[in-house]
Design an enzyme around this catalytic site. Sequence first.
Site, PDB file in Angstrom:
ATOM      1  N   LYS A  84       0.813  -1.221   0.000  1.00 31.27           N
ATOM      2  CA  LYS A  84       0.000   0.000   0.000  1.00 31.27           C
ATOM      3  C   LYS A  84       0.847   1.272   0.000  1.00 31.27           C
ATOM      4  CE  LYS A  84      -4.476  -1.525   1.631  1.00 31.27           C
ATOM      5  NZ  LYS A  84      -4.323  -2.977   1.865  1.00 31.27           N
TER       6      LYS A  84
ATOM      7  N   GLU B 155     -10.172   7.127   3.016  1.00 31.57           N
ATOM      8  CA  GLU B 155     -11.042   6.309   3.845  1.00 31.57           C
ATOM      9  C   GLU B 155     -10.327   4.993   4.068  1.00 31.57           C
ATOM     10  OE1 GLU B 155     -11.546   6.286   0.507  1.00 31.57           O
ATOM     11  OE2 GLU B 155     -11.107   4.136   0.424  1.00 31.57           O
TER      12      GLU B 155
ATOM     13  N   SER C 116       1.818  -9.820  -0.722  1.00 31.88           N
ATOM     14  CA  SER C 116       1.440  -8.399  -0.650  1.00 31.88           C
ATOM     15  C   SER C 116       1.721  -7.758   0.708  1.00 31.88           C
ATOM     16  CB  SER C 116      -0.032  -8.233  -1.010  1.00 31.88           C
ATOM     17  OG  SER C 116      -0.857  -9.059  -0.195  1.00 31.88           O
TER      18      SER C 116
HETATM   19  C1  LIG Z   1      -5.180  -4.011   1.344  1.00 28.11           C
HETATM   20  C2  LIG Z   1      -4.458  -5.258   1.135  1.00 28.11           C
HETATM   21  C3  LIG Z   1      -4.768  -6.142   0.066  1.00 28.11           C
HETATM   22  C4  LIG Z   1      -5.928  -5.926  -0.862  1.00 28.11           C
HETATM   23  O1  LIG Z   1      -5.856  -4.801  -1.678  1.00 28.11           O
HETATM   24  P1  LIG Z   1      -5.539  -4.862  -3.242  1.00 28.11           P
HETATM   25  O2  LIG Z   1      -5.897  -3.493  -3.697  1.00 28.11           O
HETATM   26  O3  LIG Z   1      -6.408  -5.923  -3.844  1.00 28.11           O
HETATM   27  O4  LIG Z   1      -4.109  -5.164  -3.399  1.00 28.11           O
HETATM   28  C5  LIG Z   1      -3.983  -7.271  -0.099  1.00 28.11           C
HETATM   29  N1  LIG Z   1      -2.965  -7.556   0.726  1.00 28.11           N
HETATM   30  C6  LIG Z   1      -2.636  -6.752   1.756  1.00 28.11           C
HETATM   31  C7  LIG Z   1      -1.487  -7.130   2.635  1.00 28.11           C
HETATM   32  C8  LIG Z   1      -3.362  -5.588   1.997  1.00 28.11           C
HETATM   33  O5  LIG Z   1      -3.023  -4.799   3.038  1.00 28.11           O
END
Ligand SMILES: *Cc1c(COP(=O)(O)O)cnc(C)c1O
Length: 392
Positions: free
Chosen positions: A86, A108, A375
Amino acid sequence: MNKNGYFGDFGGFFVPEILVSALKELDREYRSLSTDMEFADELSHLLETYAGRPTPLFSAKNLSKECGGAKIYLKREDLLHTGSHKINNALGQALLAKRIGKTRIIAETGAGQHGVATATACALLGLRCEIFMGEVDVERQKSNCYRMNLLGAKLNVVKGGSRTLKDAINEAMRDYAATSDDTHYLIGSVVGPHPYPTMVRDFQSVIGREARSQILSLEGRLPDALVACVGGGSNSIGLFHPFVADASVRMFGVEAGGKGINSGMHSASVVKGTDGVLHGAMTLVLQDEDGQINETHSVAAGLDYPAVGPEHAFFSRSKRVEYRAISDDEAVSAFHHLSESEGIVPALESAHAISFASKLANDMSREQSIIVCLSGRGDKDVNQIAAMEGKL
Ligand SMILES: *Cc1c(COP(=O)(O)O)cnc(C)c1O
């Protein structure tokens, strides 16, 4: 994408008239900055020296051996500052806002992760920051609320409607309509009206650009498959985009199957959604026959969203990307499995991708390779899982 922000039938600009001029100005400014070398250099410098890019591409040999079949590589977005991908987008948009003369940022947040990333970027760049969050979410996410305060952000608690993410989005839109002269609305995924799906994708594509050159130097060829979890869809689009033209590379978006995709308790917007408009874009939405938005569920708060970015709706229709659902139980089991096999505790969101990739690897040969987008890190989820298992 065409110039009105459509990906095939999806995307566009479904907003009240009062927001049109603000979004058109943002589109214009973004277009001119996206070819500005000085802006690109400044952002790269921050990503390197502050966020921790490039992130490694790790060969998960233990996991691969257990799965049998293709080699699994993990793109380590979990190692970034604040713990997930993010920050790539938060820094990009905050820097853009500063360049175009905005002094205040609003955002938000549901689980609080995007709120923390935004508050972090604002602290760094000296921008005022206000976060909208539903009252129910504030109760559930106390430590992220404290972190946002610690970083100097003001928290606006939303008490209307269901007091969750979708009400916080409505409130942020209302604020933006009234304040866009000095304020930028920093959306956290590839969702919302044009230009957000394109802009956020561009900021997250650094994931795929790095992964592409890393795999070429490690394997001497392109990967056979890419796997990433899909909430709004930003880490997945970020990984996929630099490979879209490579027809030999299969791509899999993994959605939250919750308690099962026929249980009504899931957030699998591509697998189970239908065409509709939500938060300013035509896309795939979880809705009833009257167009009312369904309640969604996932063990992973970051996947719990009733729609998906419009470019994913397009990739699903065009069949360039294949979408699958992984249940809560499968994700929790992958959360344990990766922790034990590689010493990496994944975010519950990312654990969905790990679970699917493990099955996929088993159907492939040893010469083949898969890149999974890890992610985020699972530190934020440890208490939740320990409590679920009665170990707290
Ligand atoms: C917010 C989040 C996601 C989901 O958001 P995408 O916009 O689909 O990437 C996935 N993994 C983590 C660790 C997150 O914090």
